[in-house]
Structure formats: C-alpha cells, structure tokens
Design an enzyme around this catalytic site. Sequence first.
Site, PDB file in Angstrom:
ATOM      1  N   SER A   1       0.872  -1.176   0.000  1.00  0.00           N
ATOM      2  CA  SER A   1       0.000   0.000   0.000  1.00  0.00           C
ATOM      3  C   SER A   1       0.905   1.220   0.000  1.00  0.00           C
ATOM      4  CB  SER A   1      -0.882  -0.002   1.255  1.00  0.00           C
ATOM      5  OG  SER A   1      -1.483   1.261   1.459  1.00  0.00           O
TER       6      SER A   1
ATOM      7  N   TYR B   1      -2.384  -0.227  10.250  1.00  0.00           N
ATOM      8  CA  TYR B   1      -2.303  -0.568   8.838  1.00  0.00           C
ATOM      9  C   TYR B   1      -0.944  -0.148   8.255  1.00  0.00           C
ATOM     10  CZ  TYR B   1      -3.841  -0.998   3.967  1.00  0.00           C
ATOM     11  OH  TYR B   1      -3.969  -1.360   2.637  1.00  0.00           O
TER      12      TYR B   1
END
Length: 265
Positions: free
Chosen positions: A143, A156
């Site tokens: 990501s 995250y």
Amino acid sequence: MPDLGGKVAVVTGAARGTGRVHCERLADAGADVIAVDTGAASELAGTVEAVIGRGRRCHSGHSDVRDLDSLQSVVTAGATELGGVDIVVANAGIHIAGAPTWELSARAWADTLDVNLTGVWHTVKATVAHLSRNGGSIVIIGSTNGVRGTANSAHYTASKHAVVGLARSLANELGPFNIRVNVVHPGAVGTAMVRNEATYRRLCPDIENPTEADAARVLTARNLLPVPWVDPVDVANAVCFLSSEEARYITGTQLVVDAGLTQKA
C-alpha cells in the site's frame, strides 16, 4: 500483455475486489490459478467461473491466511491438481477503521498485523516448497501506507511497512533459487473498500451527506494525475508484469501504482 502460459499462480484474497481481478488478469495472460479466500463460497465460485471462462484451469479453496495448516492444505491440493506453483500473489489484507495511535484497540492492532503481515508470511511458508522446484515470482500487495506514514492508521501503516522488510529478506534468501520477490504498492483503488459511505464521510467531514463525487474531488486533489483512484486492473497489470519473464531480473524492489499520490508536493 506478458505471456504467463503454462504457469500456475496462487492468489490469496481471491474472491472479490482486486483479488478477483488479479485472477482474471493472470488468466488472461495464460496462467492457471489457485484461488484462496475466507469469504463466501458464492463469491469464490464467481472467481472460479471468471478464470474458467477465460479458458484456464482454477482450483479454489476456503482458507484464512492466519491458519497456516489450512492454507498449506489448499495450496498443496491446488499444486497437485495443476502441476506446481510458479507465481504467488499475497493479496489478502484488511483495513480496520483507524484512530490516533494511542487510542487504537488491542484487537484492531492484533487483527491487522495477523492478516496483513503474518498472513503474508504464512502464504510464503505454504508456497515456497512448490516454487523452489522451478523458480518463480512472489508479489506482495502492499500500500502507499507502506511508503509513507499516515495519521490515524498506525496499525495498517505498520503492517504495510513490515511486509516491505519481509520482501527484502525473502529476496535475499530466495534469489539463489531463482525466486524473485517484489512489492506492489497501490494507492486508492476504485473498489468497495474505497467507494462506500463510511469512506465518503471520513474524506468529507464538513459535508452532511457526502456523495461519491464529493469524495472523488478530495482524492483527485491528492494525486498528480487527474483521477481519484486507480482501477483494480492497473494493479493487476503490475502484478502480471512482475510475474513474467519481462521482469526476470527484477527482485527486492517496490512498484508504486498510485496516480502520483506519494509524489505530490
């Protein structure tokens, strides 16, 4: 499109969203697919249908990447049926709503690391013995949160930074076996994970009932290119490239697919 004819690809998180598109694009390029997911059987069946509809074979199995024994069983069954493993796409991941780091719940932290980091480790453990016979490619889906820090998303962000370190170690360990390991970092992708009312409210806190168009304006302003998000196929194209002979000497690196998000001044 790269030629993946005769290859077998394992894809985790394969039942929906970008995971299904990975399977479709790999099949378009000629690969057979071992599709793994913990979601609804009907959704996974949709992925199988999409792969078979492209003239390729597909073995599917229900497994949570946190469960190593289950994952190994699915991969072994698929490798036996389809003739080995050449490509691994560690795609399964979760994104739990965030908070300031000191306010995150222990459950949110643990669940995120269990799926996004330990799940990738399990995926490698379940597949590497099959890969090592002929070499191959491992692509980890990261990501842009694995490239930079993001407020209210420490769980995250930490998980996606961690898989970069894992990929670098693996590239060093597996290079002598002709196994390449790389990371693809998507920015916002136009799937249900982004295109939903909760995300619209988070992106547009000053609007009472924000629409997709409102959220799209916010996201577009963050990018260098005049688009709010990339399409799943754009991420899958990067995966196919890194899985192919066209990338035969690329390993231990990161490919960012984010419409310029991480480069915006």
